[in-house]
Every structure is written in structure tokens, then in C-alpha cells.
Enzyme design. Sequence first.
Site, short mmCIF file in Angstrom:
data_model
loop_
_atom_site.label_atom_id
_atom_site.label_comp_id
_atom_site.label_asym_id
_atom_site.label_seq_id
_atom_site.Cartn_x
_atom_site.Cartn_y
_atom_site.Cartn_z
N GLU A 1 -10.89 50.66 -2.95
CA GLU A 1 -11.10 49.51 -3.90
C GLU A 1 -10.70 49.85 -5.31
OE1 GLU A 1 -15.29 49.94 -3.69
OE2 GLU A 1 -15.38 51.87 -3.47
N ARG B 1 -21.67 53.62 4.54
CA ARG B 1 -20.90 54.07 2.84
C ARG B 1 -22.07 55.03 2.28
NH1 ARG B 1 -19.90 49.60 -1.31
NH2 ARG B 1 -22.14 49.66 -1.71
N ARG C 1 -24.59 49.70 3.25
CA ARG C 1 -24.88 50.13 2.29
C ARG C 1 -26.16 50.87 2.07
NH1 ARG C 1 -22.82 44.65 0.67
NH2 ARG C 1 -24.75 44.21 2.01
N ARG D 1 0.93 -1.22 0.06
CA ARG D 1 -0.05 0.00 -0.08
C ARG D 1 0.82 1.22 -0.20
NH1 ARG D 1 -5.14 -1.42 2.79
NH2 ARG D 1 -5.21 -3.59 2.95
N TYR E 1 -9.94 44.91 11.81
CA TYR E 1 -11.26 44.21 11.68
C TYR E 1 -11.64 43.72 10.45
CZ TYR E 1 -13.48 48.18 9.59
OH TYR E 1 -13.73 49.18 8.65
N CYS F 1 -13.99 44.99 3.83
CA CYS F 1 -15.74 44.60 3.86
C CYS F 1 -16.04 44.13 2.41
CB CYS F 1 -16.39 46.13 4.13
SG CYS F 1 -16.15 47.47 2.78
N HIS G 1 -24.83 40.43 -8.06
CA HIS G 1 -25.99 40.89 -7.16
C HIS G 1 -26.53 39.75 -6.35
CE1 HIS G 1 -29.96 42.42 -6.32
NE2 HIS G 1 -29.15 43.79 -5.97
#
Lengths: 887, 887
Positions: free
Chosen positions: A757, A630, A574, A97, A863, A843, A459
Site C-alpha cells: 500500500e 491484518r 481488520r 435522424r 483473488y 483488499c 471512514h
Amino acid sequence: MAKKYVYFFGGGEADGNAQMKETLGGKGAGLAEMTRADVPVPAGFTISTDVCEYYYDHDETYPDGLEQEVQRNLDRLESMMGKTLGDPKDPLLVSVRSGAAVSMPGMMDTVLNLGLNDEAVDGLAQKSGNERFAWDSYRRFINMFGDVVMGVKHEEFEKVLERMKKNKGVENDTDLDAADLKKLVTQYKKVYKENTGAEFPQDPKDQMWKTINAVFGSWNNPRAINYRKLNDIKGLKGTAVTVMSMVFGNFGEDSGTGVCFSRDPSTGEKVFYGEYLMNAQGEDVVAGIRTPMAIKTLSDRDPKIYKQLVEVKDKLERHYQDMQDMEFTIEQGKLYLLQTRNGKRTGVAAVKIAVDMVNEGLIDKEKAMDRVTPAQLDQVFHPMIDPKAAESAKSLTKGLNASPGAATGQVVFTADEAEQWVKDGKKVLLARKETSPEDIGGMHAAEGVLTSTGGMTSHAAVVARGMGTPCVVGAKGVVISGKTMMVGEKKFKQGDFVTIDGTTGNVYEGALPLMEPKISGELRAFLEWTDDVRNKARREGLEQVGFNIRTNADTPEDAQRAREFGAEGIGLCRTEHMFFEEDRIKIFRQMIVAENKEARQKALDKLMPLQKEDFAGIFKAMDGLPVTIRLLDPPLHEFVPAEKEAIKELAESVNVSVPKLKAKIDSLHEANPMLGHRGTRLGITYPEVYNMQVEAIMTAACEVAKQGVKVYPEIMIPLVGTVNELDVMRKDAEQVAERVLEEKKMTIEYMIGTMIEIPRAALTADEVAKRADFFSFGTNDLTQMTFGYSRDDIGSFLPQYLEDGILEDDPFAVLDQEGVGQLVKMGTEKGRQTNPKLKVGICGEHGGEPRSIEFCYRVGMNYVSCSPFRVPIARLAAAKAVAHDEK
Amino acid sequence: MAKKYVYFFGGGEADGNAQMKETLGGKGAGLAEMTRADVPVPAGFTISTDVCEYYYDHDETYPDGLEQEVQRNLDRLESMMGKTLGDPKDPLLVSVRSGAAVSMPGMMDTVLNLGLNDEAVDGLAQKSGNERFAWDSYRRFINMFGDVVMGVKHEEFEKVLERMKKNKGVENDTDLDAADLKKLVTQYKKVYKENTGAEFPQDPKDQMWKTINAVFGSWNNPRAINYRKLNDIKGLKGTAVTVMSMVFGNFGEDSGTGVCFSRDPSTGEKVFYGEYLMNAQGEDVVAGIRTPMAIKTLSDRDPKIYKQLVEVKDKLERHYQDMQDMEFTIEQGKLYLLQTRNGKRTGVAAVKIAVDMVNEGLIDKEKAMDRVTPAQLDQVFHPMIDPKAAESAKSLTKGLNASPGAATGQVVFTADEAEQWVKDGKKVLLARKETSPEDIGGMHAAEGVLTSTGGMTSHAAVVARGMGTPCVVGAKGVVISGKTMMVGEKKFKQGDFVTIDGTTGNVYEGALPLMEPKISGELRAFLEWTDDVRNKARREGLEQVGFNIRTNADTPEDAQRAREFGAEGIGLCRTEHMFFEEDRIKIFRQMIVAENKEARQKALDKLMPLQKEDFAGIFKAMDGLPVTIRLLDPPLHEFVPAEKEAIKELAESVNVSVPKLKAKIDSLHEANPMLGHRGTRLGITYPEVYNMQVEAIMTAACEVAKQGVKVYPEIMIPLVGTVNELDVMRKDAEQVAERVLEEKKMTIEYMIGTMIEIPRAALTADEVAKRADFFSFGTNDLTQMTFGYSRDDIGSFLPQYLEDGILEDDPFAVLDQEGVGQLVKMGTEKGRQTNPKLKVGICGEHGGEPRSIEFCYRVGMNYVSCSPFRVPIARLAAAKAVAHDEK
């Protein structure tokens, strides 16, 4: 002294032990350890992974002396067993094996029954008193040796077998008798010769060495290489080879074989769990021809063996301090353990076992944390398809597993229908090509969401995860047209039942039974322990204080739920979703199509009190915790109506002609909206919109503060690419905020920061940080721009990229540390260079993904923020990151 | 010894000189230098920029002793002029002027006629024998002092003047007599008192110090700060202040004033050029009430003065080794020079003057290079609106100056019409909302292109620049509907004449007269000198060898033209334009909508020989030079038909139903095509397309090589984001290339490289470079993704960003060195870390922009590539970069 390459185990003694996985592989180390622990194990020896390493380093040759060392161990094995390989009277049979330090199931090869030849088969027949058994064993050995060692295709043997069964007019292998099998052996040997050009080897040692070569050779077969690459298995020396005496569970009614677990792998309960078959081989259990018996019944059938087995499993669990998954064989009334390993388990079981073992004093809390993976924890919070039903159900197609959990319902194809049907008391599943913000009501009403296009951050995916609604997206096998849907070859009408599994991406016909999640006391305890570990980051005074878990939540309800799951603040609220509610979308549209600043301001004045109430609710739900809000981000054309009626209505409400309004709406169209007029760019061109939002935030903060709520608003400017944008927006926001505070005669601490971003913002973070109190990495957009992938359009190539290994993971699901991660790291470091107090978080969707969370901790973030349902997973993953970092 | 703050000039001696611009400002240094060179200059003194610096460093106070030092210089001036400030008999009048080291026209303040008061005005009247002149001078002084020094609005004085003229029923100031002006002075003093609360100061020294304060104060007025920011003027100490005795050209018929140039600033010819007015002030020349005389006529009118002026201009040109722009005044038969500076000139003049001066032995070749800016050189290659016509024409609207040069023609609104009208012998201007690849034929036929949307790298802009066709894009004032167009308030029908200026972005009504470009011998010589300088990069053995200019060219014709302009290779040959030709687009569409690989291959087999011919033509045109060919880049939906007829035709040709074809075409639609299924992503999903192209390239290379052409193909894979993509594509390409070479039994050196246009590719360039022979920075896409700006959609916010100074330049026109540039630098450095031989260039639009070219040289690129018409500009800019680097 020459290096030791071969490790013997048997008779209560073993050269190796559990710690030698690197050298002996998982299997070899386990067998050695069991032997030492006086667990009955068939004797044998393991050739170490060092040999495999040498083999590849030296042109596929072996170290000097290996042959002799193997021979000495074989001699010892033969003498211990009192049998000899190839003995025509009573032959020793062995299995060969493979086994590396990390389990690679099915990737490498195993050969059983080695040692049989034309003479030894008679000896086996005689000794076992079962001629059929002996010839069947020989036939299987030729097949296996031919296939695994010599590369003869399995089908070549199978053809011969099928012909034989056809000629005899029987269906099952078991219907063949000893004479048939004897004939088959002759035919198999012919197949062997035709395909290899040589006779089937009769010398057992020749058989053994050829097999050892084959096992070492299998380490670098393309399948294994690819498996290691895909599973990121690196730094191993190679595979070990274990040669082990065979034991047979099919020697008669006092023999048998089975698989058992030291606790229930499904629920975690501390009960002995498993099943067995008497007079059977492992293969028979797998083939499912006979139904195995529950392990408990063995206590009646053979109390002595059962008692022994219970002792063994207790011993092994204590020994390994984990739930064990064991294979055993009973040969003529004697028990042998063939393998033991830490057992796989469901999420619920993982948590229960970990907590129980702490309570039993078996392990400590930190170790308990290691015993539960984030993926297991995720399971616990979502309904799942009943495992028994899942086994037999066949998936019609597979999409991306966008939001975990299973859902079943009657399929509908519009959001309005979804809402209507649910009002009528039905459970529905919403199927769409893709969803848009207008569908949110329907998505909320539905049990689950299925889309035929879109990726992990489309979305549908983002919203469903936020709601905790199971969701499968980008299911290319689904074609929706009108009130019907094709899934693969199967057609569904509106109202037909469909089940989706958002954890796997599978889509099923009909309503499969589901198991609902249950939040147990064990789970609560477990999560609190993870917090203790995570909080060490804070307590032990590292330079970067604390590592918190926040949530992405847009409503007081979501905020409340996330708080119950342990969220320590909101990392992303948001504001745009708030505009889609019935009473607001009309006003918002009036704002968008306003001809001038005055008309726009009029609409905004109507929106302000509504937004203020939104924020007040969220502040209350998050009393005492920070809330990052935001400002408006998406391009305005996402809000304008597409339907004739709605356009007409809007035209009337703003008193312009329909053609003129249409022209206005058309002018909002963009070639690449993701790179268009949105985020701070809207803030710059329509400052009155952001000013309204800041006013609503600060007014709400003042009002709830008067009611005794502790409020920490953090105003976030999205899509910043240059410090100048932030500078302009910050000045505006400060002006509004100071005006509100002055009017209300209040003092409220607030922060103004930005999302990072846009790649340029990360590259120039030292400049941007001069005007920011905090950074929040929006890694969805950052990933889009760094890769140049539109998350809505990747369906056309991403599946192939993943399949071909061009990408290891979907970068929208798992943060790309190599590329996007560079920008995150650079952004954090440069930002803190000019603003040492800068608070940094994430986020994007990656904030709830365990590997990404570890990365975020390593780069020094304060965080991570994720959807409410992922908060517990993030707590665990973050704790693991802290613990890992301390080691 | 105390620091010197005040520098005297006059009487053939000066404390300063031309080298002291930093300390004395441009004007002060020029006056000092002229004085030393025995050029007649009114005497005066300059307070240095050190005082300005001190002033701002010390709370707006002056260094100790400054007042005394100014007084000593004023005493010297009064004694030299034989007049005293404020003398009621024969007052000395002075002007107080600002002047920094760098010219900031109109940004800071000047006061004339200082020294007049209620008594001195009589002295001036008496001495000049012209009462009206004296009172007019006083009136002007009060106005100027009030406005500049005390902040009284100019309109306040103007109102009084207008009232006076209305009461007298006259139109011009000159219609007022001495008595009127005397009254005006009284009224002006009243205005002054009303607005400042103080009497108009009568003490000339008080006047002087107040004015000096005001000039130093104007250095930091918001207008000046903004101007320095926008023009990137940094590191200056401040402004200097020059106090200089007044001379008057309006003392009578033996006085006068004028402006002259040492050579013709329009053509560069070595002729004395200029104009003057007798008995006039500078203001009168500017006001345009009287028509000035050509300077030549002065030789008849006053041969002595004329001869003196010619001597002065020769002296000054020799002295400054550049064409001079001089202001002079003749006061009562005596010549004074008030200012000299290097004259502004057209592009043609700049080249001619530079070359002539080298031939005259005045300057050397390197200095000649400094005398021509890339913008001036650009003018030379394009038609321009006749400057006289341009002066009086009024622009209807202004768009972005996308492709330089002026064009005039009859406006048409579709590409087909453009082609048809041109066939009918007309000249047309194509106006479109935006252009697409289908419009290329029409764009080629048109004299110029005007679009109402899009940015500097929109399709229209890029293609027009490539063709050298004048183009204005993103003209928001243009609204096209059907066969008419509104430009501002003006309506145009199809066929109406329109003129555009692609150099400025202006749009005019009617057919303005144009001046055609002419490539002169001087120009050729000049460009060769720039090459000599640029080639020093190579000769002097810097580590990074050479700095070449390549071109972006898609056809043999473009390649040939670029070569004539000096291109040293092709840096970007886009293959997609080739598919739009009539005979190909149909086959290409068949390929796109193919149901399977076989059908796709069939269409590709038809395209291969056509592509091969394209490449053969380009290789021949570039005999001996490298040619970089980019494999297919744009998303496939750009190629599919939109019109009903074309869809029907295509459906028939591929034998599928129209609805099915429509569905296929719809499925190609993308939410964000710029981030979609294009570039290497197409190569991965449809490898047969790239394979066809590589086969065409290598087959063409073999065929032309057999004809004796030296061919250096460089195959470029676009839109790579991970090394794995390049790895897969490279293997495919190598396989095809090696097969072709083997079949043709040829050896041809070829390279395989990639565009760096995805941020991630730059971030991971060390990995990517392991599989690339070259990098070519595609800074258009890189800018889009680094900023998150869609080049097609920035029209909605970019103009405001530029106006508000959020961005200093359109990042699609000028490379953003701070952000995008970081990625370019990082990509280059990381790439060479793992592949030291990596060839690096740029093929984005920035490759033809001077500041960007300098940046590219600094980061160590091997070449820049730009559209053919920009090659000469790039040659000059590159040479300047090399020269600058050597300093």
C-alpha cells in the site's frame, strides 16, 4: 466498383442488416433488420458512417457520386411510397435522424416533417383532411430546421408562440386553431430570416441536404465530443444518417403511437408491457398531457393491430434473443415499427430475464452472464426507493454514493442518540460531519448514514459498505450544527424524517416508500453460472491458478453473511475495530498511554484472550477457507479519548495526573496522520502489540482446530515500505507462532505476508517478496500516496476535477489503471520474479469494483476481496473478466 | 606453482607494495611500501586476504602449505632480527595485527608482545635490564591474548588488578613494582585457566597460530559485519594478518614514541606537526598521564633522530602524494616507523593542502578534487565550535543535524522575542517545538534554531538551510513549556546561553567559543577547478548537455549570495514566502477568505504589483541566468491567522462577522494537509491566483528586459499528478503570458514546466512531458509519498529505524535510490521518450547532497538545485560525479 454509401430498406427488403451497426449505426441497422424480418417499417435509406469519416477526413466534403447515390435511393423511396417530396397535392414527408454504432442519447440531432413548404402544406392538409395538423406540422418543421440545422435559438420561436398564446388568452398549444398556426408559420419564417439572413428554403432537396450536413456536423459538436470522452467511446467512424418516410399517429382515431417492451422491464416477468395513445404523436406521450393506456387494452380496442403487435414483439425478441424496447405508430389502421432496441431494465428484471431466457432455450449461460451488469446486480441486494415515488420526489442535494441502497428514518446527529432511539423502537438516519471509529455502534443501529464531508474511502464510506448500510458521504449541501441540519435551503430538526439513496447520492425530505430486496432462486442460479465461468480460469490450467472472491470482514457475523453470498475466504480482517467495544477500549487505552513496556504488557495480557475469542469466531465461520488477518494498522491517537470525562477516567485507571495524560495524548497528535506512526511502524516501535496479536491468532487457530475446524490463518503486516520492516516483523511473528504451536503441540499451516500500500513497497516488490508468502494490495492507501490525495480532504477539489474531466473517475472508487495500476502490475510481476509462489490479491475498496476486478485478473492476481455485500457483484465481474480474457 | 600467501618485509626489501592493498590490507601494503622506500620499519610478514577468503570458503580451514610458508617467513624474520621466538635469553617478540583493504577502525583485533612465556620473560628482563618492564609486558600479553583470542572478558583481569592496587593502597598501575607484577602474572594465568579450562599456552608458535585464527575469525564477528553493512563496504576478500617484530619506546631515556603529520591537519599549513614522549609506549600517549612534547622540541633533544624523521616524512609525503599521519617509535636511539597513512584533516586543511600540493607540482587538479570531501567543504562555510572547547564540552542532548554550523546565543521561545532581542543588540537562539511560516522573521534574526520535533525536511530545517542558519531539529531531549526549556535534566530560562552544533546535532549549555569561517583564495581556486571538471560533461559532447548547479532562493539577497557561491540559475523560487511580509499577509488573507471571485480578484489586484517587484529583483540578481518560479504551493490554511486579535482584525477588514470568519477558517482545516488542497489543486479551483502570479512574472520580466537585463523565466506548476492538470494550467498561463507580452510589445522566451513530486506524475511522465518544457523533481514530497512518511511526524519512529538498520539513511537527507530513485529514473526516461528536449533537474533538499547529486547526474539530469550555502558543495560533488562517470 465504387464503394456503397447508401443502404435502402423498405418493402420487405433491405441492403443492410443487424450486423452492420458499425456502418449503419444502431438505428439504421435495426431498421434494416426489422425490414428483412418482415416487420412493418416505414421505408427509407441510411447514409453510412463511412461518409461521416470521409466528411471529416476531407475538409467537410462528400465522396464523389454520393449525391447521385442519395438521389437514386430517394427516387426508389418516392416510387415505393407513391409520393414525391414537396408534392403540392400529396407530399412525401421524411425524418432525418442520426445514429452511431454506440447509442449517444440526445447528443446528436434529428429533424422531422422534412419536405414541407408553402405549397406542400396545402397538399398535406388536403390529403389528411386536417388543416390544423398540416400547419402545426409545418410550424414544427420550421422551428426544428431553424434550430437544429441553422442554429437559430429555440427560444426565438418560443417567444413568438408565447406571444400568440397570450394574445389569444389560451394556455396550451392545442388551444390554437389552424388559422393561428398559419399566422405562426409566417411569424416563424420571419424569425428564421432575421436570424439567418435568408428565406426559409422551399426546395425539399435543399432542406434535405442542409439537414444531412447538420447531422454529420453534429458528430463533432463539443457536447458530443465531450460525451464520447466521458463515456470512453472510441474508434467509431462517425454517425450514420437515416432518411425515412414519416408516419403519423395523429391522423385520427384509427391512428396512434406507443412504446412497448417484450417483457416487464421492472420485474422481468414474461408479460407484454407498454403503453400507447390513440390519435397522438410521440411527443404527446412524453409531454404527459394525456395519460397513456396500458398496452393490454389495445386488444379490445383494435384486436387485429394488437395481434400483429404481439407477433412482431415475439418475432423481434426471438430475433435479437433479448428483451426488446420498441416504438410503434399506427397510421390509419396500419402498424409501423419505428425503432427496436435491447430494453433497459432494473437489476431484478435483468437477472430474471437472463435466467428465464436460458430456461426457454433462447440463450446459453455464458450469454446470460453478459445480460446482467455488475451495477444491476448491485441493485438487487439493496432496498431502493419505489421507482414511482422516486420519479416525483425532488432531491434536496446530492453527495457521493458511498454505499448503495436507500434508507429512510428520523435524523439524529450523534451515534449515541442513534443507538438510544433504535432501542426505543425508532428507525433512524445518522447524520454527521464525518464519522470516526467511536461512531460504529451508532452506524450499525442506523438505517443509513449521511455525512457532509469525506470521500469514497472515508471512514463512513468504508464502514457503511462493510455493514451493507446505505450511505451518502461528502454531501456539501448539508450543514450540521448542534441538533439541526440544513440541507440546501431546507432545515431539519432532530427526529425529522429524511431519505437517502446511497446508490445515487441523493438526499430527500420525508420518508419515501422503499422496495425491499429479495434474493430469488433465479439469482442463486445466475450466480452459480458465473462461478462456472470464473472457475474455468482454474480448470483450463492457466499458469496462474484460480481467481477467487474473498471478503473484507471483521466479525463472525460479517464473515458468515459473506460466506452465504459466496465468499471463498477472508482477504482482510481488520483487528482494530475489535478494540472499540466497550469492554476493550479502556484496556486498549491503558496500553496506549502506558509509561513503560511492563505497563503496556499488562494491558496487552488482558486483551489477548479477548482477541483470541474474536479470531476463534471468525475461523469457525470460515471453516475450510483462508483468513487473512491484518495486524494493528491505525495510528494510536485514533483510540484515545477526547472528552474530559473519559480522559479523567483513563487518568485514574492508569494512575497518572490528568495534565500528564493530556500531554501524553497531545504528543500522539500528528500533522499528517495518514503518513504517520501507524502500521508496521507501530509494530517496530511496540513489538509487544503485534506479538500479542500473533499469539491470539495462533492460539485461536489451535483451539478451533482441536474442535475439527479447518483453519488457514494468513498473518498480514500492514504499511510495509522496505523489506527490512517485513523481515523484522516476520521474525518476531514466526517466533511467537512457533512458540504457541510448540506449547499446544499442534501443526498448523500459516502464512505471513504483507499489504502493498506504500508506493515504495510496489517499487521494491522483488525485495519485499523474498520475505512474504503473500501480497495483498491495499489500493486505498496506495491510491492516496500515488496521487497524493488524502481521502478525507479531497472534497475541496475532486468534484471539480470530475466535472472538468481532469479525472475520469474518482480514483478511490475505480482503480486508476494508468498510474496506481502501474504500481500494482509492477508489484505483482516483481514480486513473482523472486518468489514465484507468491499469492497475490487485493483488499482495497477496488476489490469490489467491476472494472478494477477485471484489471486485477489481467495482472494475474489470485483473488479479490471486498465487503460482504459486494461479493455477488465481484463474482459476476470476475466471471466476465475470465470470459473476456478467453476471447 | 603454489599460490603465494605470505609476504615478507624487512631489511629494505619487501614482497609487497602500496598497490597491493586488496591482498595485504592497508596496513600490510603500507609497511611493505615503506620498507621498499628505505624507511626504517620493524621487519615482519603479512598473511594475505586470500587466506581469509579461503578460510571462510573452506569451513574455517587453511590452504595446504600455509603453515610451512608462515614458518619459512618466521625463520627469515628470526634470522634477520637475530632473535628467536620464546628464547629464554633474548626472545623475539611480535605483534599480530589485522588490516583489511578498507580501514575499519576498532572492528578487528590486535595482539602485542606475543612470544612471551614463563622463561622468555626472564630473557626480556635481562636483555632490557628492566625487570618491571618485562613482567608488565607479560601481564599485558596474557590479558590481551585471553581477551582477544580466547574470549575471556577484560573485566576478569581488571578485577584482579584493582584488588592488587587496593591492597597496596595505590592508585596507578605505574605504582606497582616488578614483584607486584610478577604476582599479577600468576593471578592472570589463574583467571585464564578458570575461564578457558586450559593453561596459558607456553609455546610461542601455539600462541601465534591461535592469534592468527582469532584475527581471521574476527572478520565475521557481528560487530564487523554490521560495520561493513552500515558503511556499505562490499566486495572485500577479508582481512590480512601482519606478524611484525615488536619495538619498544619505553626501553629508557634514549627510547620514545610519537605521532606526527607531514602538514598541520587543522590548518593545512606546510609545517611539521606532531608530538612525542620519551621513554614511553603508545598507550601512555593515549592515556594522557604525561603531557607529550611538540615534535619541534625533538630537534634539540635528539637532532639526529629529528633530522631522520623529517627526511622520512618528506619522503613518505612525496611517495604517497598526500599529507601523512605517521606512528613512530625510537628504541634505544633507533627510529622505526610503525604505520603511515593519509592523515585526517579539517575542511580548511583539506582545501589548503590540495591547492598547495597542486602549486608544489605534487598532484594535478583532478587529484586535488579527490582530496576534499563534500562534508569537508561544508565545514569551511560555517562557524564551528573551537575544536579545543568541543573536546571538553559535554552535549546535553542530540537532535538531527538539520543545517550545518555552530551557533551560540541567549535562548528565546518565540519568533517575536527573537526579533525584539536582536533589535536590542543581543544574540539569540530561537527554540521552538516546531516552526511555521510565521516564524521566518525570528528565524532570520536568530543565530541558530533549535526545535524539539520535526525531521530533516521540516519547515525549520528547510528554511534554516536556505538562510544558512545553523539548526538542530527533532531534539527529543528538549521539552519547551512557556518561558523555560528542559534539555535532558537541565533547565533553561529565557535568556540563558545555549550553543548548538548544526553539523553534529549536539546541544550544549553556555556560550562555547566559535571559530568563524573564512573564504580563502585557495578555496576559490579549488572550486574553479571543480567547475573545469564538471564542465567536461558539456565539452566532451555527451548526449545530455551540461550539468549545472542552481540554487533554491526566494529573495534577491539569497539569489545574489548564491550567485557569489557559483549558482548558475535559480532552480526553485518559492513564491509563498513572499506573502508573509507584514504588508502582504493581510491582503493575502483577504484573498483567502474572500466570499466570491470578485472579492478575491480585488485582493489579488493589490498583490500583483508587489509580487512583480519581488520577481523583478530576483531577475536582476540573476541577469543572464534562468530562474524557475514555482506558483503558489502550500494549502491556504497555512496563511490564515490563529490568534484572536488577528482574526478580529481580518474580520473587520473583509467586513464579515468573527464567527463567520472563524467558520471559514475552520473549513480550511484538513486531516492530512500534506495530501490536501494545495499546489495545482489550488490553481484549478482558484485559477485567478495563478493567473495573477503569471502576470506578475511576465510583467516583471518585460520591465527588467527593457532595462537591459537578460531574463529567462521558467514557470513551474507544482504538485501535478495527471497531465490534464498541467494541460489546464498551462493553457491559462500561456494565455496570460501572451497577453502581457502583447500589451508590452515584447518578445521574451519563457518555459512552462512542472514539479515531479507526486508518484503518479513520475509513473505517467511520458504523458506529463507532452505538456511540459521541463521537469523539476521535488524529491521532498516525492519521498514523503513514496515512503508514506510525513516529514513532520517521522520523529516517532525514524530514529529507531536508523538505529536498527531498517533504513540506512534518513531518506529526507539522502535520496533513496532504490525506491524513490526508481521513480526519478523512470520519470526522467519516460519524460524524454515523448519530449526529447525536456530539461530535467531536481529542487528537493537532495539537490545539495553529494551521493544524491551523483545519482542525479547518472540518470541524466541537466541540473541540481540547492540552498545557497550548499552550492559550493554541490559544485564539488557534481564534479566528482562527472569525473567518476568518465572513469
